[in-house]
Design a protein around this motif. Structure first.
Motif, short mmCIF file in Angstrom:
data_model
loop_
_atom_site.label_atom_id
_atom_site.label_comp_id
_atom_site.label_asym_id
_atom_site.label_seq_id
_atom_site.Cartn_x
_atom_site.Cartn_y
_atom_site.Cartn_z
N SER A 171 1.17 -1.13 0.00
CA SER A 171 0.09 0.13 -0.13
C SER A 171 0.92 1.12 -0.11
CB SER A 171 -0.91 0.13 1.23
OG SER A 171 -0.10 0.13 2.53
N PRO A 173 0.79 4.07 1.71
CA PRO A 173 1.18 4.41 3.46
C PRO A 173 2.56 3.56 3.67
CG PRO A 173 -0.89 4.23 3.27
CD PRO A 173 -0.76 3.62 1.88
N SER A 174 2.73 2.28 3.51
CA SER A 174 3.50 1.39 3.68
C SER A 174 4.88 1.72 2.88
CB SER A 174 3.30 -0.12 3.61
OG SER A 174 3.20 -0.57 2.19
N ILE A 176 5.58 4.63 1.74
CA ILE A 176 6.03 6.06 2.40
C ILE A 176 6.63 5.94 3.69
CG2 ILE A 176 5.36 8.20 3.34
CD1 ILE A 176 2.83 8.27 1.37
N LYS A 177 6.15 4.99 4.56
CA LYS A 177 6.69 4.60 5.81
C LYS A 177 8.16 3.99 5.43
CE LYS A 177 6.24 1.92 9.78
NZ LYS A 177 5.17 0.92 10.66
#
Length: 332
Positions: A171, A173-174, A176-177
Motif C-alpha cells: 500500500s 502508506p507502507s 511512504i513509511k
C-alpha cells in the motif's frame, strides 16, 4: 586574450589532475581493477556496513553543526524546495524515456533510482570540496535526506497509473513509511539533529572521530565500492545498449539541470556542486530496498548495476571535476 585562455586551460588541467590523484578516487579505481583481474581482495561485509554507518553519521553530525550556526533564511528554504522538486521531476521524465524500451515495472524502478540520490556520491563530493578547500553549507545534508523518499513514491505511483494491472504488492502508506524509515535517511537525519543540538565544546570532544579519520574510512569504503561496481559492469552489458547509454548520459542531463537551478538561488560553488551531484546520482541502496518490497516484479539485475556499475563511477571519476570546472569557469 590568448594568455587568459591559456591560463584557464592550465587551471582546468591542474584540477583534473588533482582529482585523478585524490587518494580516495585512486582506491576506488584500485577496487575496480581488483575486480577485473579476479583478485580475492574483499572488504568484510560487517566492516563495510560499519564504515557506511560511520560516513553517514559523520556527515549528518557535521551538517547539524553547520545548521546550528546558520540562520534560517530564504536560501535554505529554497534549497530544500529545489531538492524536493528535483526528486519529483527527474523520475517523471526519465520514466517516459525508459518505458519506450523497457517494461512498466522496470521503467518505474529505474526512474525512482535516478530520481533518488546516492549518499556515497554525496560524501565523495564533500571529500572533493574539502580537498579543494571549498566551503559548503550544512543545510545541503538536509536537502540530500529530503530527496531520498519522493522519487520512490513517484516511481511506484507511475507504475500503478501506467500498468494495465497492479504490479505493486504494498500500500502507498507502507511505501511512504518504508521510504522515510530507510536506515540511511534515519541515520543522517538523526545525526544531523544531534549535531544541531550539540554545543561547540561537545562537538570538539568527538572531532577526532567525526572529522580526523573521515578521509581514511572514505578511502576504504570507496575501495569496497570499486570492487562491487567492477563486478556489476559485465552483467549490465547483457541487457543491451539502451540501458548502458541511459545510465551514462542521463546523469549529465540531470546534473546540469540541477546545477542550472542551483545557480539561480546560491552563489556558493560548494552548494552548486553538491546540487549537481544530487541531481546526477542514482540510488543503489534505498531504492533497491524499497522496490524489493513494493515492486518485486522489477528486475534488480537491471536497475542496481545501472546505478552502481556505470552511473556511480562516472559521477565519481568524471562528474565531480566536470561540474566543478563548469561552476568555477562559466558560472561564478
Amino acid at each position: 586574450m590568448y594568455e587568459e585562455d591559456h591560463h584557464r586551460d592550465l587551471l582546468i588541467s591542474s584540477r583534473l589532475l588533482d582529482n585523478l590523484t585524490n587518494p580516495a578516487l585512486l582506491f576506488f579505481l584500485l577496487g575496480i581493477f581488483a575486480s577485473q583481474v579476479k583478485s580475492d581482495l574483499k572488504i568484510p561485509d560487517n566492516s563495510s556496513k560499519f564504515i557506511s554507518i560511520y560516513l553517514l553519521l559523520s556527515i549528518g553530525f557535521k551538517g547539524g553543526q553547520e545548521l546550528a550556526h546558520s540562520a534560517l533564511d530564504g536560501e535554505i528554504i529554497w534549497s530544500m524546495l529545489l531538492g524536493i522538486f528535483l526528486a519529483l521531476i527527474v523520475p517523471l521524465y526519465t520514466f517516459f524515456i525508459l518505458k519506450t524500451k523497457l517494461s512498466i515495472d522496470n521503467a518505474g524502478a529505474i526512474a525512482a533510482a535516478y530520481g533518488s540520490v546516492s549518499a556515497v556520491t554525496f560524501v565523495t563530493a564533500i571529500s572533493f570540496l574539502d580537498f579543494e578547500q571549498v566551503s559548503y553549507n550544512g543545510h545541503m545534508i538536509a536537502v540530500m535526506a529530503l530527496m531520498e523518499a519522493p522519487a520512490i513514491i513517484v516511481g511506484v505511483l507511475l507504475i500503478n497509473l501506467c500498468a494495465k494491472e497492479k504490479y505493486t504488492n504494498a500500500s502507498m502508506p507502507s511505501i511512504i513509511k518504508h521510504s522515510l524509515n530507510n536506515a540511511s535517511v534515519l541515520l543522517i537525519l538523526g545525526s544531523m539533529v544531534i549535531g544541531f543540538l550539540a554545543s561547540e565544546e561537545q562537538a570538539e570532544g568527538i572531532r577526532p572521530f567525526t572529522t580526523d579519520i573521515f578521509k581514511g574510512f572514505l578511502a576504504v569504503f570507496l575501495l569496497d565500492m570499486g570492487i562491487t561496481a567492477g563486478a556489476q559492469i559485465k552483467s549490465l552489458f547483457k541487457n543491451g545498449v539502451f540501458v548502458v547509454v541511459f545510465s551514462t548520459v542521463i546523469p549529465f542531463i540531470n546534473g546540469l539541470l540541477a546545477l542550472y537551478f542551483a545557480s539561480l538561488l546560491t552563489n556558493s560553488a560548494g552548494n552548486m556542486l553538491l546540487f549537481a551531484l544530487l541531481g546526477a546520482s542514482a540510488s543503489y541502496i534505498a531504492v533497491p530496498a524499497a522496490m524489493k518490497n513494493a515492486v518485486p516484479s522489477a528486475n534488480p539485475g537491471l536497475y542496481l548495476p545501472m546505478a552502481l556499475g556505470i552511473t556511480f563511477p562516472i559521477n565519481v571519476i568524471i562528474g565531480i571535476p566536470f561540474y566543478y570546472m563548469i561552476i568555477t569557469h562559466f558560472v561564478i
